[in-house]
Design a protein around this motif. Structure first.
Motif, PDB file in Angstrom:
ATOM      1  N   MET A  18      28.323 -15.176 -58.161  1.00  0.00           N
ATOM      2  CA  MET A  18      29.447 -15.882 -58.777  1.00  0.00           C
ATOM      3  C   MET A  18      30.552 -14.876 -59.107  1.00  0.00           C
ATOM      4  O   MET A  18      30.288 -13.799 -59.612  1.00  0.00           O
ATOM      5  N   LYS A  19      31.798 -15.256 -58.806  1.00  0.00           N
ATOM      6  CA  LYS A  19      32.925 -14.372 -59.075  1.00  0.00           C
ATOM      7  C   LYS A  19      33.081 -14.154 -60.572  1.00  0.00           C
ATOM      8  O   LYS A  19      32.735 -15.010 -61.388  1.00  0.00           O
ATOM      9  N   LEU A  20      33.651 -13.000 -60.909  1.00  0.00           N
ATOM     10  CA  LEU A  20      33.881 -12.665 -62.313  1.00  0.00           C
ATOM     11  C   LEU A  20      34.819 -13.680 -62.966  1.00  0.00           C
ATOM     12  O   LEU A  20      34.647 -14.044 -64.139  1.00  0.00           O
ATOM     13  N   LEU A  21      35.809 -14.160 -62.202  1.00  0.00           N
ATOM     14  CA  LEU A  21      36.734 -15.163 -62.719  1.00  0.00           C
ATOM     15  C   LEU A  21      35.982 -16.427 -63.110  1.00  0.00           C
ATOM     16  O   LEU A  21      36.192 -16.996 -64.187  1.00  0.00           O
ATOM     17  N   ASN A  22      35.089 -16.880 -62.219  1.00  0.00           N
ATOM     18  CA  ASN A  22      34.324 -18.097 -62.507  1.00  0.00           C
ATOM     19  C   ASN A  22      33.367 -17.891 -63.674  1.00  0.00           C
ATOM     20  O   ASN A  22      33.138 -18.810 -64.470  1.00  0.00           O
ATOM     21  N   GLN A  23      32.784 -16.696 -63.775  1.00  0.00           N
ATOM     22  CA  GLN A  23      31.909 -16.419 -64.902  1.00  0.00           C
ATOM     23  C   GLN A  23      32.688 -16.447 -66.216  1.00  0.00           C
ATOM     24  O   GLN A  23      32.206 -16.987 -67.216  1.00  0.00           O
ATOM     25  N   SER A  24      33.895 -15.886 -66.203  1.00  0.00           N
ATOM     26  CA  SER A  24      34.721 -15.907 -67.414  1.00  0.00           C
ATOM     27  C   SER A  24      35.039 -17.340 -67.816  1.00  0.00           C
ATOM     28  O   SER A  24      34.944 -17.711 -68.989  1.00  0.00           O
ATOM     29  N   LEU A  25      35.413 -18.155 -66.820  1.00  0.00           N
ATOM     30  CA  LEU A  25      35.707 -19.553 -67.103  1.00  0.00           C
ATOM     31  C   LEU A  25      34.475 -20.290 -67.608  1.00  0.00           C
ATOM     32  O   LEU A  25      34.567 -21.139 -68.496  1.00  0.00           O
ATOM     33  N   LYS A  26      33.319 -19.956 -67.050  1.00  0.00           N
ATOM     34  CA  LYS A  26      32.085 -20.637 -67.460  1.00  0.00           C
ATOM     35  C   LYS A  26      31.779 -20.357 -68.924  1.00  0.00           C
ATOM     36  O   LYS A  26      31.555 -21.286 -69.717  1.00  0.00           O
ATOM     37  N   TYR A  27      31.778 -19.075 -69.288  1.00  0.00           N
ATOM     38  CA  TYR A  27      31.449 -18.734 -70.672  1.00  0.00           C
ATOM     39  C   TYR A  27      32.530 -19.217 -71.648  1.00  0.00           C
ATOM     40  O   TYR A  27      32.225 -19.654 -72.766  1.00  0.00           O
ATOM     41  N   LEU A  28      33.793 -19.158 -71.204  1.00  0.00           N
ATOM     42  CA  LEU A  28      34.871 -19.650 -72.056  1.00  0.00           C
ATOM     43  C   LEU A  28      34.752 -21.155 -72.267  1.00  0.00           C
ATOM     44  O   LEU A  28      34.912 -21.653 -73.389  1.00  0.00           O
ATOM     45  N   SER A  29      34.440 -21.889 -71.200  1.00  0.00           N
ATOM     46  CA  SER A  29      34.297 -23.337 -71.297  1.00  0.00           C
ATOM     47  C   SER A  29      33.124 -23.719 -72.193  1.00  0.00           C
ATOM     48  O   SER A  29      33.218 -24.660 -72.988  1.00  0.00           O
ATOM     49  N   ILE A  30      32.006 -22.974 -72.054  1.00  0.00           N
ATOM     50  CA  ILE A  30      30.849 -23.266 -72.899  1.00  0.00           C
ATOM     51  C   ILE A  30      31.183 -23.013 -74.364  1.00  0.00           C
ATOM     52  O   ILE A  30      30.821 -23.806 -75.247  1.00  0.00           O
ATOM     53  N   SER A  31      31.890 -21.921 -74.640  1.00  0.00           N
ATOM     54  CA  SER A  31      32.272 -21.605 -76.024  1.00  0.00           C
ATOM     55  C   SER A  31      33.197 -22.679 -76.594  1.00  0.00           C
ATOM     56  O   SER A  31      33.004 -23.163 -77.710  1.00  0.00           O
ATOM     57  N   ILE A  32      34.214 -23.053 -75.803  1.00  0.00           N
ATOM     58  CA  ILE A  32      35.146 -24.088 -76.259  1.00  0.00           C
ATOM     59  C   ILE A  32      34.426 -25.420 -76.429  1.00  0.00           C
ATOM     60  O   ILE A  32      34.694 -26.180 -77.373  1.00  0.00           O
ATOM     61  N   LEU A  33      33.497 -25.698 -75.511  1.00  0.00           N
ATOM     62  CA  LEU A  33      32.712 -26.927 -75.606  1.00  0.00           C
ATOM     63  C   LEU A  33      31.981 -26.998 -76.939  1.00  0.00           C
ATOM     64  O   LEU A  33      32.012 -28.020 -77.639  1.00  0.00           O
ATOM     65  N   GLY A  34      31.340 -25.903 -77.336  1.00  0.00           N
ATOM     66  CA  GLY A  34      30.616 -25.879 -78.613  1.00  0.00           C
ATOM     67  C   GLY A  34      31.550 -26.043 -79.799  1.00  0.00           C
ATOM     68  O   GLY A  34      31.274 -26.827 -80.720  1.00  0.00           O
ATOM     69  N   ILE A  35      32.669 -25.312 -79.768  1.00  0.00           N
ATOM     70  CA  ILE A  35      33.615 -25.374 -80.895  1.00  0.00           C
ATOM     71  C   ILE A  35      34.213 -26.771 -81.034  1.00  0.00           C
ATOM     72  O   ILE A  35      34.249 -27.345 -82.125  1.00  0.00           O
ATOM     73  N   VAL A  36      34.687 -27.326 -79.912  1.00  0.00           N
ATOM     74  CA  VAL A  36      35.313 -28.645 -79.964  1.00  0.00           C
ATOM     75  C   VAL A  36      34.309 -29.726 -80.325  1.00  0.00           C
ATOM     76  O   VAL A  36      34.640 -30.686 -81.034  1.00  0.00           O
ATOM     77  N   THR A  37      33.065 -29.579 -79.848  1.00  0.00           N
ATOM     78  CA  THR A  37      32.039 -30.565 -80.186  1.00  0.00           C
ATOM     79  C   THR A  37      31.783 -30.578 -81.692  1.00  0.00           C
ATOM     80  O   THR A  37      31.743 -31.645 -82.316  1.00  0.00           O
ATOM     81  N   VAL A  38      31.615 -29.410 -82.274  1.00  0.00           N
ATOM     82  CA  VAL A  38      31.397 -29.325 -83.725  1.00  0.00           C
ATOM     83  C   VAL A  38      32.601 -29.864 -84.476  1.00  0.00           C
ATOM     84  O   VAL A  38      32.470 -30.643 -85.442  1.00  0.00           O
ATOM     85  N   TRP A  39      33.798 -29.475 -84.019  1.00  0.00           N
ATOM     86  CA  TRP A  39      35.019 -29.967 -84.674  1.00  0.00           C
ATOM     87  C   TRP A  39      35.124 -31.479 -84.571  1.00  0.00           C
ATOM     88  O   TRP A  39      35.494 -32.158 -85.538  1.00  0.00           O
ATOM     89  N   SER A  40      34.798 -32.066 -83.410  1.00  0.00           N
ATOM     90  CA  SER A  40      34.893 -33.511 -83.221  1.00  0.00           C
ATOM     91  C   SER A  40      33.937 -34.257 -84.141  1.00  0.00           C
ATOM     92  O   SER A  40      34.296 -35.279 -84.735  1.00  0.00           O
TER      93      SER A  40
END
Length: 437
Positions: A1-23
Protein backbone atom coordinates in the motif's frame (compact mmCIF):
# COMPACT_ATOMS: atom_id res chain seq x y z
CA UNK A 1 0.00 0.00 0.00
CA UNK A 2 1.29 3.46 -0.91
CA UNK A 3 2.36 5.78 1.88
CA UNK A 4 -0.28 8.28 0.73
CA UNK A 5 -3.03 5.68 1.08
CA UNK A 6 -1.71 4.59 4.46
CA UNK A 7 -1.76 8.19 5.67
CA UNK A 8 -5.33 8.58 4.46
CA UNK A 9 -6.32 5.29 6.09
CA UNK A 10 -4.99 6.17 9.52
CA UNK A 11 -6.27 9.74 9.26
CA UNK A 12 -9.74 8.52 8.27
CA UNK A 13 -9.82 6.01 11.11
CA UNK A 14 -8.79 8.71 13.61
CA UNK A 15 -11.39 11.16 12.30
CA UNK A 16 -13.97 8.37 12.27
CA UNK A 17 -13.39 7.74 15.99
CA UNK A 18 -13.41 11.43 16.91
CA UNK A 19 -16.53 12.27 14.91
CA UNK A 20 -18.33 9.16 16.15
CA UNK A 21 -17.71 10.09 19.79
CA UNK A 22 -18.65 13.70 19.09
CA UNK A 23 -21.88 12.63 17.31
CA UNK A 24 -22.94 10.38 20.19
CA UNK A 25 -22.22 13.09 22.78
CA UNK A 26 -23.98 15.75 20.69
CA UNK A 27 -27.02 13.53 20.13
CA UNK A 28 -27.28 12.62 23.82
CA UNK A 29 -26.92 16.27 24.90
CA UNK A 30 -29.63 17.41 22.50
CA UNK A 31 -31.89 14.56 23.64
CA UNK A 32 -31.35 15.52 27.28
CA UNK A 33 -32.05 19.17 26.48
CA UNK A 34 -35.35 18.28 24.81
CA UNK A 35 -36.44 15.99 27.62
CA UNK A 36 -35.33 18.56 30.21
CA UNK A 37 -37.52 21.18 28.54
CA UNK A 38 -40.49 18.77 28.50
CA UNK A 39 -39.91 17.88 32.17
CA UNK A 40 -40.00 21.58 33.12
CA UNK A 41 -43.34 21.87 31.35
CA UNK A 42 -44.67 18.80 33.19
CA UNK A 43 -43.51 20.25 36.52
CA UNK A 44 -45.34 23.49 35.80
CA UNK A 45 -48.44 21.58 34.67
CA UNK A 46 -48.33 19.56 37.94
CA UNK A 47 -48.42 22.72 40.06
CA UNK A 48 -51.35 24.10 38.07
CA UNK A 49 -53.36 20.86 38.53
CA UNK A 50 -52.67 20.73 42.28
CA UNK A 51 -53.85 24.37 42.66
CA UNK A 52 -57.02 23.67 40.64
CA UNK A 53 -57.75 20.56 42.77
CA UNK A 54 -57.76 22.74 45.89
CA UNK A 55 -60.41 24.96 44.30
CA UNK A 56 -62.40 22.43 42.27
CA UNK A 57 -62.74 19.02 43.95
CA UNK A 58 -64.34 17.50 40.84
CA UNK A 59 -60.90 17.26 39.30
CA UNK A 60 -59.99 14.65 41.90
CA UNK A 61 -62.37 12.16 40.25
CA UNK A 62 -60.58 12.19 36.88
CA UNK A 63 -59.15 8.68 36.51
CA UNK A 64 -58.46 8.44 32.75
CA UNK A 65 -56.42 10.29 30.15
CA UNK A 66 -58.25 12.57 27.78
CA UNK A 67 -57.35 15.82 26.11
CA UNK A 68 -56.22 17.18 29.47
CA UNK A 69 -53.46 14.52 29.70
CA UNK A 70 -53.56 13.81 33.46
CA UNK A 71 -55.15 11.30 35.86
CA UNK A 72 -55.72 11.20 39.64
CA UNK A 73 -56.39 8.40 42.10
CA UNK A 74 -56.41 8.02 45.87
CA UNK A 75 -53.47 6.24 47.51
CA UNK A 76 -52.46 5.34 51.04
CA UNK A 77 -50.43 7.57 53.31
CA UNK A 78 -47.43 5.26 53.43
CA UNK A 79 -47.26 4.95 49.66
CA UNK A 80 -47.69 8.69 49.18
CA UNK A 81 -44.94 9.57 51.65
CA UNK A 82 -42.55 7.16 49.92
CA UNK A 83 -43.14 8.53 46.43
CA UNK A 84 -40.81 10.88 44.63
CA UNK A 85 -41.32 12.72 41.35
CA UNK A 86 -40.38 10.41 38.48
CA UNK A 87 -40.16 11.07 34.74
CA UNK A 88 -40.45 8.19 32.27
CA UNK A 89 -40.89 7.66 28.54
CA UNK A 90 -43.96 5.52 27.85
CA UNK A 91 -46.95 5.17 25.56
CA UNK A 92 -50.65 5.81 26.00
CA UNK A 93 -53.55 5.16 23.69
CA UNK A 94 -54.85 8.30 22.01
CA UNK A 95 -57.15 8.92 19.08
CA UNK A 96 -56.55 11.74 16.67
CA UNK A 97 -59.09 13.11 14.23
CA UNK A 98 -57.74 10.93 11.43
CA UNK A 99 -57.53 7.74 13.53
CA UNK A 100 -60.33 5.16 13.38
CA UNK A 101 -59.35 3.76 16.78
CA UNK A 102 -57.01 4.76 19.62
CA UNK A 103 -53.36 4.12 18.85
CA UNK A 104 -50.33 4.04 21.16
CA UNK A 105 -48.45 7.31 21.08
CA UNK A 106 -45.13 8.15 22.77
CA UNK A 107 -45.41 10.43 25.80
CA UNK A 108 -43.24 11.79 28.59
CA UNK A 109 -44.98 11.11 31.93
CA UNK A 110 -44.51 12.64 35.38
CA UNK A 111 -45.74 10.56 38.36
CA UNK A 112 -46.04 12.34 41.73
CA UNK A 113 -48.18 12.48 44.89
CA UNK A 114 -49.83 15.33 46.79
CA UNK A 115 -52.14 15.90 49.76
CA UNK A 116 -55.55 17.58 49.58
CA UNK A 117 -57.83 18.00 52.62
CA UNK A 118 -56.15 15.13 54.46
CA UNK A 119 -56.31 12.73 51.49
CA UNK A 120 -53.35 11.64 49.38
CA UNK A 121 -53.58 11.36 45.61
CA UNK A 122 -51.30 9.97 42.87
CA UNK A 123 -51.00 12.35 39.95
CA UNK A 124 -49.85 11.29 36.49
CA UNK A 125 -49.22 14.07 34.02
CA UNK A 126 -48.32 13.24 30.37
CA UNK A 127 -46.98 15.32 27.52
CA UNK A 128 -47.13 14.05 23.95
CA UNK A 129 -43.71 13.46 22.38
CA UNK A 130 -44.90 12.96 18.82
CA UNK A 131 -43.40 16.25 17.66
CA UNK A 132 -40.37 15.80 19.89
CA UNK A 133 -39.79 12.30 18.49
CA UNK A 134 -39.96 13.70 14.98
CA UNK A 135 -37.48 16.36 16.02
CA UNK A 136 -35.15 13.79 17.60
CA UNK A 137 -35.40 11.54 14.54
CA UNK A 138 -34.67 14.45 12.23
CA UNK A 139 -31.83 15.52 14.47
CA UNK A 140 -30.39 12.01 14.36
CA UNK A 141 -30.37 11.86 10.56
CA UNK A 142 -28.97 15.37 10.37
CA UNK A 143 -26.09 14.22 12.54
CA UNK A 144 -25.61 11.11 10.36
CA UNK A 145 -25.49 13.11 7.13
CA UNK A 146 -23.27 15.73 8.72
CA UNK A 147 -20.96 12.91 9.78
CA UNK A 148 -20.87 11.38 6.27
CA UNK A 149 -20.30 14.72 4.54
CA UNK A 150 -17.63 15.67 7.06
CA UNK A 151 -15.74 12.39 6.58
CA UNK A 152 -16.04 12.59 2.78
CA UNK A 153 -14.96 16.23 2.75
CA UNK A 154 -11.98 15.62 5.02
CA UNK A 155 -10.86 12.62 2.93
CA UNK A 156 -11.14 14.54 -0.34
CA UNK A 157 -9.34 17.60 1.00
CA UNK A 158 -6.61 15.54 2.66
CA UNK A 159 -6.20 13.41 -0.45
CA UNK A 160 -5.58 16.54 -2.52
CA UNK A 161 -3.31 18.07 0.11
CA UNK A 162 -1.35 14.88 0.76
CA UNK A 163 -0.93 14.17 -2.95
CA UNK A 164 0.55 17.62 -3.43
CA UNK A 165 2.70 17.16 -0.33
CA UNK A 166 4.06 13.76 -1.42
CA UNK A 167 4.46 14.60 -5.13
CA UNK A 168 8.19 15.50 -4.80
CA UNK A 169 8.79 12.18 -3.06
CA UNK A 170 7.13 10.13 -5.83
CA UNK A 171 8.92 12.15 -8.52
CA UNK A 172 12.21 11.45 -6.80
CA UNK A 173 11.34 7.75 -6.43
CA UNK A 174 10.51 7.53 -10.15
CA UNK A 175 13.89 8.99 -11.08
CA UNK A 176 15.61 6.68 -8.62
CA UNK A 177 13.95 3.62 -10.17
CA UNK A 178 15.13 4.59 -13.64
CA UNK A 179 18.69 5.31 -12.49
CA UNK A 180 21.34 2.85 -13.71
CA UNK A 181 24.92 2.75 -12.51
CA UNK A 182 27.34 3.43 -15.29
CA UNK A 183 24.75 4.59 -17.83
CA UNK A 184 22.66 7.35 -16.22
CA UNK A 185 24.68 10.54 -16.08
CA UNK A 186 22.46 12.69 -13.88
CA UNK A 187 21.79 11.81 -10.26
CA UNK A 188 18.10 11.59 -9.21
CA UNK A 189 16.76 14.95 -8.00
CA UNK A 190 13.43 16.66 -7.41
CA UNK A 191 12.26 20.24 -7.01
CA UNK A 192 11.12 20.65 -3.38
CA UNK A 193 11.63 22.86 -0.35
CA UNK A 194 10.59 20.21 2.18
CA UNK A 195 13.52 19.61 4.52
CA UNK A 196 12.91 15.87 4.95
CA UNK A 197 12.82 15.29 1.18
CA UNK A 198 15.95 17.40 0.70
CA UNK A 199 17.74 15.35 3.38
CA UNK A 200 16.60 12.15 1.66
CA UNK A 201 17.82 13.40 -1.71
CA UNK A 202 21.20 14.35 -0.25
CA UNK A 203 21.60 10.98 1.49
CA UNK A 204 20.67 9.06 -1.68
CA UNK A 205 23.00 11.19 -3.81
CA UNK A 206 25.90 10.55 -1.42
CA UNK A 207 25.18 6.81 -1.44
CA UNK A 208 24.92 6.71 -5.24
CA UNK A 209 28.17 8.63 -5.64
CA UNK A 210 29.97 6.09 -3.43
CA UNK A 211 28.33 3.21 -5.34
CA UNK A 212 29.25 4.78 -8.67
CA UNK A 213 32.87 5.21 -7.60
CA UNK A 214 33.03 1.60 -6.38
CA UNK A 215 31.34 0.42 -9.60
CA UNK A 216 33.86 2.21 -11.79
CA UNK A 217 36.77 0.89 -9.73
CA UNK A 218 35.41 -2.64 -9.91
CA UNK A 219 34.81 -2.40 -13.65
CA UNK A 220 38.31 -1.06 -14.21
CA UNK A 221 39.83 -3.77 -12.02
CA UNK A 222 37.95 -6.55 -13.82
CA UNK A 223 38.95 -5.18 -17.21
CA UNK A 224 42.60 -4.83 -16.21
CA UNK A 225 42.69 -8.22 -14.51
CA UNK A 226 41.13 -9.90 -17.53
CA UNK A 227 43.52 -8.19 -19.91
CA UNK A 228 46.58 -8.91 -17.76
CA UNK A 229 45.55 -12.55 -17.38
CA UNK A 230 44.78 -12.97 -21.07
CA UNK A 231 48.24 -11.78 -22.15
CA UNK A 232 50.34 -14.41 -20.32
CA UNK A 233 47.86 -17.11 -21.31
CA UNK A 234 48.30 -16.17 -24.95
CA UNK A 235 52.09 -16.16 -24.55
CA UNK A 236 52.07 -19.63 -22.94
CA UNK A 237 49.81 -20.92 -25.72
CA UNK A 238 52.22 -19.61 -28.40
CA UNK A 239 55.21 -21.24 -26.71
CA UNK A 240 53.36 -24.57 -26.44
CA UNK A 241 52.52 -24.41 -30.13
CA UNK A 242 56.22 -23.84 -30.91
CA UNK A 243 57.16 -26.88 -28.82
CA UNK A 244 54.66 -29.00 -30.75
CA UNK A 245 56.41 -28.04 -34.01
CA UNK A 246 59.78 -29.47 -32.90
CA UNK A 247 60.74 -32.69 -34.70
CA UNK A 248 62.70 -34.27 -31.85
CA UNK A 249 59.76 -34.14 -29.39
CA UNK A 250 59.25 -37.40 -27.57
CA UNK A 251 55.82 -39.00 -27.41
CA UNK A 252 55.52 -38.74 -23.60
CA UNK A 253 56.58 -35.11 -23.63
CA UNK A 254 54.06 -34.34 -26.37
CA UNK A 255 51.26 -35.84 -24.29
CA UNK A 256 52.20 -33.72 -21.28
CA UNK A 257 52.37 -30.59 -23.43
CA UNK A 258 48.90 -31.43 -24.78
CA UNK A 259 47.58 -31.70 -21.21
CA UNK A 260 49.07 -28.32 -20.34
CA UNK A 261 47.57 -26.91 -23.53
CA UNK A 262 44.10 -28.12 -22.43
CA UNK A 263 44.60 -26.55 -19.02
CA UNK A 264 45.51 -23.24 -20.64
CA UNK A 265 42.36 -23.42 -22.79
CA UNK A 266 40.27 -24.05 -19.66
CA UNK A 267 41.88 -21.06 -17.96
CA UNK A 268 41.09 -18.91 -21.00
CA UNK A 269 37.44 -20.03 -21.00
CA UNK A 270 37.24 -19.51 -17.23
CA UNK A 271 38.65 -16.00 -17.54
CA UNK A 272 36.10 -15.10 -20.22
CA UNK A 273 33.23 -16.65 -18.23
CA UNK A 274 34.15 -14.80 -15.04
CA UNK A 275 34.41 -11.53 -16.96
CA UNK A 276 30.99 -12.19 -18.51
CA UNK A 277 29.44 -12.96 -15.11
CA UNK A 278 30.88 -9.77 -13.69
CA UNK A 279 29.41 -7.72 -16.54
CA UNK A 280 26.02 -9.37 -16.03
CA UNK A 281 26.10 -8.72 -12.29
CA UNK A 282 26.99 -5.08 -12.93
CA UNK A 283 24.20 -4.75 -15.53
CA UNK A 284 26.57 -3.65 -18.28
CA UNK A 285 24.37 -5.15 -21.01
CA UNK A 286 21.82 -2.45 -21.78
CA UNK A 287 21.09 -2.87 -25.49
CA UNK A 288 17.67 -4.38 -24.82
CA UNK A 289 15.37 -5.04 -27.74
CA UNK A 290 12.63 -7.49 -28.70
CA UNK A 291 14.31 -10.73 -29.71
CA UNK A 292 12.82 -13.88 -31.22
CA UNK A 293 14.34 -16.88 -29.44
CA UNK A 294 13.04 -19.08 -32.25
CA UNK A 295 15.56 -17.54 -34.66
CA UNK A 296 18.41 -17.84 -32.15
CA UNK A 297 17.54 -21.50 -31.40
CA UNK A 298 17.57 -22.43 -35.10
CA UNK A 299 20.90 -20.63 -35.62
CA UNK A 300 22.54 -22.22 -32.57
CA UNK A 301 21.32 -25.72 -33.50
CA UNK A 302 22.90 -25.23 -36.92
CA UNK A 303 26.20 -24.05 -35.38
CA UNK A 304 26.37 -27.06 -33.05
CA UNK A 305 25.33 -29.56 -35.70
CA UNK A 306 28.87 -30.98 -36.17
CA UNK A 307 29.26 -31.71 -32.44
CA UNK A 308 25.81 -33.33 -32.35
CA UNK A 309 26.67 -35.47 -35.37
CA UNK A 310 29.94 -36.55 -33.76
CA UNK A 311 28.01 -37.90 -30.77
CA UNK A 312 25.25 -39.29 -33.04
CA UNK A 313 22.60 -37.19 -31.26
CA UNK A 314 19.09 -36.61 -32.55
CA UNK A 315 18.01 -32.97 -32.14
CA UNK A 316 14.37 -31.90 -32.50
CA UNK A 317 12.93 -28.39 -32.36
CA UNK A 318 9.20 -28.01 -31.63
CA UNK A 319 8.11 -24.40 -32.25
CA UNK A 320 4.63 -24.32 -30.70
CA UNK A 321 4.57 -20.52 -30.75
CA UNK A 322 6.85 -17.55 -31.30
CA UNK A 323 8.79 -16.67 -28.14
CA UNK A 324 9.53 -12.94 -28.05
CA UNK A 325 11.43 -11.43 -25.14
CA UNK A 326 12.95 -8.01 -24.45
CA UNK A 327 16.64 -8.71 -23.85
CA UNK A 328 20.16 -7.84 -24.95
CA UNK A 329 20.87 -9.95 -28.10
CA UNK A 330 24.28 -11.05 -26.77
CA UNK A 331 22.73 -12.42 -23.58
CA UNK A 332 19.91 -14.10 -25.50
CA UNK A 333 22.52 -15.97 -27.57
CA UNK A 334 24.41 -16.96 -24.41
CA UNK A 335 21.27 -18.41 -22.78
CA UNK A 336 20.42 -20.58 -25.78
CA UNK A 337 24.04 -21.55 -26.51
CA UNK A 338 24.85 -22.56 -22.91
CA UNK A 339 21.67 -24.63 -22.53
CA UNK A 340 22.22 -26.45 -25.84
CA UNK A 341 25.92 -27.04 -25.17
CA UNK A 342 25.05 -28.39 -21.74
CA UNK A 343 22.47 -30.73 -23.31
CA UNK A 344 24.93 -31.93 -25.96
CA UNK A 345 28.13 -32.29 -23.91
CA UNK A 346 26.40 -34.17 -21.08
CA UNK A 347 24.30 -36.40 -23.29
CA UNK A 348 24.53 -40.12 -23.81
CA UNK A 349 25.96 -41.62 -27.02
CA UNK A 350 23.20 -41.75 -29.65
CA UNK A 351 20.97 -39.79 -27.30
CA UNK A 352 18.53 -37.04 -28.11
CA UNK A 353 18.04 -33.33 -27.50
CA UNK A 354 14.50 -31.93 -27.54
CA UNK A 355 13.84 -28.18 -27.73
CA UNK A 356 10.32 -26.81 -27.21
CA UNK A 357 9.40 -23.16 -27.72
CA UNK A 358 6.03 -21.82 -26.54
CA UNK A 359 4.73 -18.29 -26.06
CA UNK A 360 6.31 -17.96 -22.60
CA UNK A 361 8.79 -20.81 -22.26
CA UNK A 362 12.01 -22.24 -23.65
CA UNK A 363 12.50 -25.89 -22.68
CA UNK A 364 15.62 -27.91 -23.44
CA UNK A 365 15.64 -31.64 -22.61
CA UNK A 366 18.36 -34.23 -23.06
CA UNK A 367 19.01 -37.86 -22.30
CA UNK A 368 21.88 -38.56 -19.94
CA UNK A 369 22.82 -39.84 -16.51
CA UNK A 370 20.31 -42.10 -14.79
CA UNK A 371 20.64 -40.15 -11.51
CA UNK A 372 19.16 -36.68 -11.01
CA UNK A 373 21.39 -33.66 -10.50
CA UNK A 374 21.36 -31.79 -7.20
CA UNK A 375 18.68 -29.17 -7.93
CA UNK A 376 19.83 -27.10 -4.93
CA UNK A 377 23.38 -26.74 -6.32
CA UNK A 378 23.02 -27.17 -10.07
CA UNK A 379 23.00 -23.41 -10.73
CA UNK A 380 25.79 -22.63 -8.25
CA UNK A 381 29.02 -21.26 -9.63
CA UNK A 382 31.82 -23.82 -10.09
CA UNK A 383 29.46 -26.69 -9.25
CA UNK A 384 30.49 -29.79 -11.22
CA UNK A 385 29.59 -33.45 -11.36
CA UNK A 386 32.22 -36.16 -11.79
CA UNK A 387 31.55 -36.18 -15.52
CA UNK A 388 32.30 -32.45 -15.85
CA UNK A 389 36.00 -32.41 -15.04
CA UNK A 390 36.86 -30.44 -18.19
CA UNK A 391 34.15 -27.78 -17.82
CA UNK A 392 34.36 -24.45 -16.00
CA UNK A 393 31.24 -25.05 -13.91
CA UNK A 394 29.90 -21.63 -14.92
CA UNK A 395 27.64 -22.33 -17.92
CA UNK A 396 24.40 -22.80 -16.01
CA UNK A 397 25.40 -20.11 -13.50
CA UNK A 398 25.62 -17.63 -16.35
CA UNK A 399 22.17 -18.67 -17.61
CA UNK A 400 20.79 -18.23 -14.07
CA UNK A 401 22.41 -14.78 -13.73
CA UNK A 402 20.90 -13.62 -17.04
CA UNK A 403 17.48 -14.99 -16.08
CA UNK A 404 17.63 -13.18 -12.73
CA UNK A 405 18.70 -9.96 -14.44
CA UNK A 406 15.56 -9.94 -16.62
CA UNK A 407 13.12 -11.36 -14.08
CA UNK A 408 12.81 -14.78 -15.73
CA UNK A 409 12.74 -18.04 -13.80
CA UNK A 410 14.82 -21.09 -14.60
CA UNK A 411 14.09 -24.60 -13.33
CA UNK A 412 15.47 -28.12 -13.57
CA UNK A 413 13.48 -31.36 -13.69
CA UNK A 414 14.53 -35.02 -13.87
CA UNK A 415 12.36 -37.72 -15.42
CA UNK A 416 13.44 -41.22 -14.38
CA UNK A 417 12.20 -42.93 -17.51
CA UNK A 418 13.82 -45.09 -20.15
CA UNK A 419 15.99 -43.36 -21.11
CA UNK A 420 16.44 -40.89 -18.24
CA UNK A 421 15.62 -37.34 -19.21
CA UNK A 422 16.96 -34.02 -17.85
CA UNK A 423 14.91 -30.88 -18.57
CA UNK A 424 15.79 -27.20 -18.30
CA UNK A 425 13.15 -24.53 -18.58
CA UNK A 426 13.48 -20.76 -18.83
CA UNK A 427 10.11 -19.10 -18.42
CA UNK A 428 8.33 -15.99 -17.37
CA UNK A 429 7.03 -16.11 -13.76
CA UNK A 430 3.37 -16.31 -14.88
CA UNK A 431 4.18 -19.24 -17.15
CA UNK A 432 5.85 -21.05 -14.27
CA UNK A 433 2.67 -20.82 -12.19
CA UNK A 434 0.41 -22.04 -14.99
CA UNK A 435 2.49 -24.84 -16.49
CA UNK A 436 4.03 -28.04 -15.17
CA UNK A 437 6.47 -30.54 -16.62
Amino acid sequence: MKLLNQSLKYLSISILGIVTVWSVVFYMNMLNEIKGSIDEGLENYKRIIIRKAQVDSSILTKTYFDESFFTLRKIGTDKALGMRDSYIDTEIYMQDADDQAPEPEPVRMLTTAFENNGQYYELKVANSMVEEDDLINELFWDVVWLYILLIAGIMVVNNIVLKKLWKPFYDFLKELKSYRLGSTQKLPATNTQTKEFLDLQQAVSTLLQHSLAAFEQQKEFIGNASHELQTPLAMVTNKLELLFEQDDLKEGTAEKIAEVFQIIERLTRLNKSLLLLSKIDNKQFLDNREISLNDIVRQTVSELEEISSFKALTTTVDEQDKLLINIDPTLANIIVSNLLKNAIFHNAKKGRVAIILSKDTLRVSNTGATEPLDSAKVFNRFHKTEAQVNGTGLGLSIVKAIADLYGFAISYHFDNGIPANHSWRVHRPCAYLMQSF
